[in-house]
Design a protein around this motif. Structure first.
Motif, PDB file in Angstrom:
ATOM      1  N   ASP A  25      17.738  50.371  44.645  1.00 11.29           N
ATOM      2  CA  ASP A  25      18.432  50.808  45.847  1.00 11.29           C
ATOM      3  C   ASP A  25      19.683  49.957  46.023  1.00 11.29           C
ATOM      4  OD1 ASP A  25      18.985  52.157  48.213  1.00 11.29           O
ATOM      5  OD2 ASP A  25      17.751  50.808  49.422  1.00 11.29           O
ATOM      6  N   VAL A  26      20.820  50.521  45.698  1.00 11.32           N
ATOM      7  CA  VAL A  26      22.101  49.806  45.745  1.00 11.32           C
ATOM      8  C   VAL A  26      22.620  49.753  47.169  1.00 11.32           C
ATOM      9  CG1 VAL A  26      24.507  49.900  44.991  1.00 11.32           C
ATOM     10  CG2 VAL A  26      22.690  50.547  43.426  1.00 11.32           C
ATOM     11  N   PHE A  27      23.135  48.589  47.568  1.00 14.85           N
ATOM     12  CA  PHE A  27      23.767  48.498  48.882  1.00 14.85           C
ATOM     13  C   PHE A  27      25.262  48.302  48.706  1.00 14.85           C
ATOM     14  CE2 PHE A  27      25.284  46.922  52.857  1.00 14.85           C
ATOM     15  CZ  PHE A  27      24.601  47.717  53.759  1.00 14.85           C
ATOM     16  N   LEU A  28      26.024  49.200  49.287  1.00 13.59           N
ATOM     17  CA  LEU A  28      27.468  49.070  49.348  1.00 13.59           C
ATOM     18  C   LEU A  28      27.861  48.955  50.818  1.00 13.59           C
ATOM     19  CD1 LEU A  28      28.518  51.768  46.726  1.00 13.59           C
ATOM     20  CD2 LEU A  28      28.410  49.298  46.404  1.00 13.59           C
ATOM     21  N   PHE A  29      28.917  48.206  51.073  1.00 14.34           N
ATOM     22  CA  PHE A  29      29.394  47.981  52.425  1.00 14.34           C
ATOM     23  C   PHE A  29      30.497  48.967  52.759  1.00 14.34           C
ATOM     24  CE2 PHE A  29      28.002  44.035  50.501  1.00 14.34           C
ATOM     25  CZ  PHE A  29      27.088  43.581  51.430  1.00 14.34           C
ATOM     26  N   SER A  30      30.739  49.207  54.027  1.00 13.89           N
ATOM     27  CA  SER A  30      31.919  49.988  54.381  1.00 13.89           C
ATOM     28  C   SER A  30      33.117  49.121  54.010  1.00 13.89           C
ATOM     29  CB  SER A  30      31.916  50.356  55.864  1.00 13.89           C
ATOM     30  OG  SER A  30      31.875  49.204  56.656  1.00 13.89           O
ATOM     31  N   GLY A  31      34.105  49.731  53.456  1.00 16.56           N
ATOM     32  CA  GLY A  31      35.280  49.023  52.940  1.00 16.56           C
ATOM     33  C   GLY A  31      35.740  49.738  51.688  1.00 16.56           C
ATOM     34  N   GLU A  70      41.220  51.362  45.893  1.00 20.04           N
ATOM     35  CA  GLU A  70      41.464  51.249  47.339  1.00 20.04           C
ATOM     36  C   GLU A  70      40.763  52.348  48.143  1.00 20.04           C
ATOM     37  OE1 GLU A  70      42.736  48.560  48.594  1.00 20.04           O
ATOM     38  OE2 GLU A  70      43.169  47.791  46.586  1.00 20.04           O
ATOM     39  N   GLN A  71      39.968  53.168  47.471  1.00 19.01           N
ATOM     40  CA  GLN A  71      39.224  54.230  48.166  1.00 19.01           C
ATOM     41  C   GLN A  71      38.250  53.625  49.167  1.00 19.01           C
ATOM     42  OE1 GLN A  71      39.565  57.646  47.729  1.00 19.01           O
ATOM     43  NE2 GLN A  71      38.180  57.828  49.474  1.00 19.01           N
TER      44      GLN A  71
END
Length: 182
Positions: A25-31, A70-71
């Motif tokens: 379960d990968v966690f990516l942050f908003s940004g 930069e997406q």
């Protein structure tokens, strides 16, 4: 032991820097994609970031994003597929150059195409450091130097893929079952 040193004698901060992980379960942050890869560490150059993406085959989908590195990503990376999130996690890990890489079911919830990309990336990483791979999908571990087969919480057998297949034990039976499904 890590590099011949007892882990009890290694500062926890140094130990954490030495270990990278890819989880199911990968966690990516908003940004941005870039901030998720660098974890907002400005020491990385765009060339290093692009190299890490290329190394794990994430470069194709990243370059196809409207804004590339930069997406903007939504919380948890919900605007990406599970496979894309996993490839970014892999690129992030490679960028930070850990000595020990732990993969915990990193290919469990991804499509076959992304699994192939991750396996190619793993082959690229063979000389980087130690990899500990926990997997039910045996194709992920087929090329490992040593496979340890667990059954009911105990070590059932160990060896290379070829050795385990030739023994005809539990691993061999699991491998045959998975081969039949594909």
């Amino acid at each position: 032991l890590i590099d011949g040193k007892d882990v009890k004698n290694i500062k926890i901060k140094s130990l954490r820097r030495a270990v990278g992980q890819m989880l199911q379960d990968v966690f990516l942050f908003s940004g941005t994609v870039k901030s998720n890869l660098t974890l907002n560490n400005e020491k990385f150059t765009d060339a290093e970031i692009s190299d890490a993406c290329r190394y794990v085959n994430a470069d194709v989908f990243v370059s196809a994003l409207p804004n590339g590195l930069e997406q903007e990503l939504s919380e948890r990376g919900e605007n990406l597929s599970q496979g894309q999130r996993q490839l970014l996690s892999f690129a992030r890990t490679v960028l930070h150059k850990p000595q020990i890489l732990i993969l915990d079911e990193a290919t469990a919830n991804i499509d076959t195409e992304t699994e192939v990309l991750i396996k190619q990336g793993l082959e690229n990483m063979r000389g980087i450091g130690t990899m500990l791979i926990c997997a039910h999908r045996l194709s992920t571990i087929k090329n490992a130097d040593n496979i340890i087969v667990m059954q009911h919480g105990e070590i059932a057998e160990s060896g290379t893929h070829s050795q385990l297949i030739n023994r005809g034990g539990y691993y061999s039976k699991l491998y045959e079952l998975q081969a039949e499904r594909h």
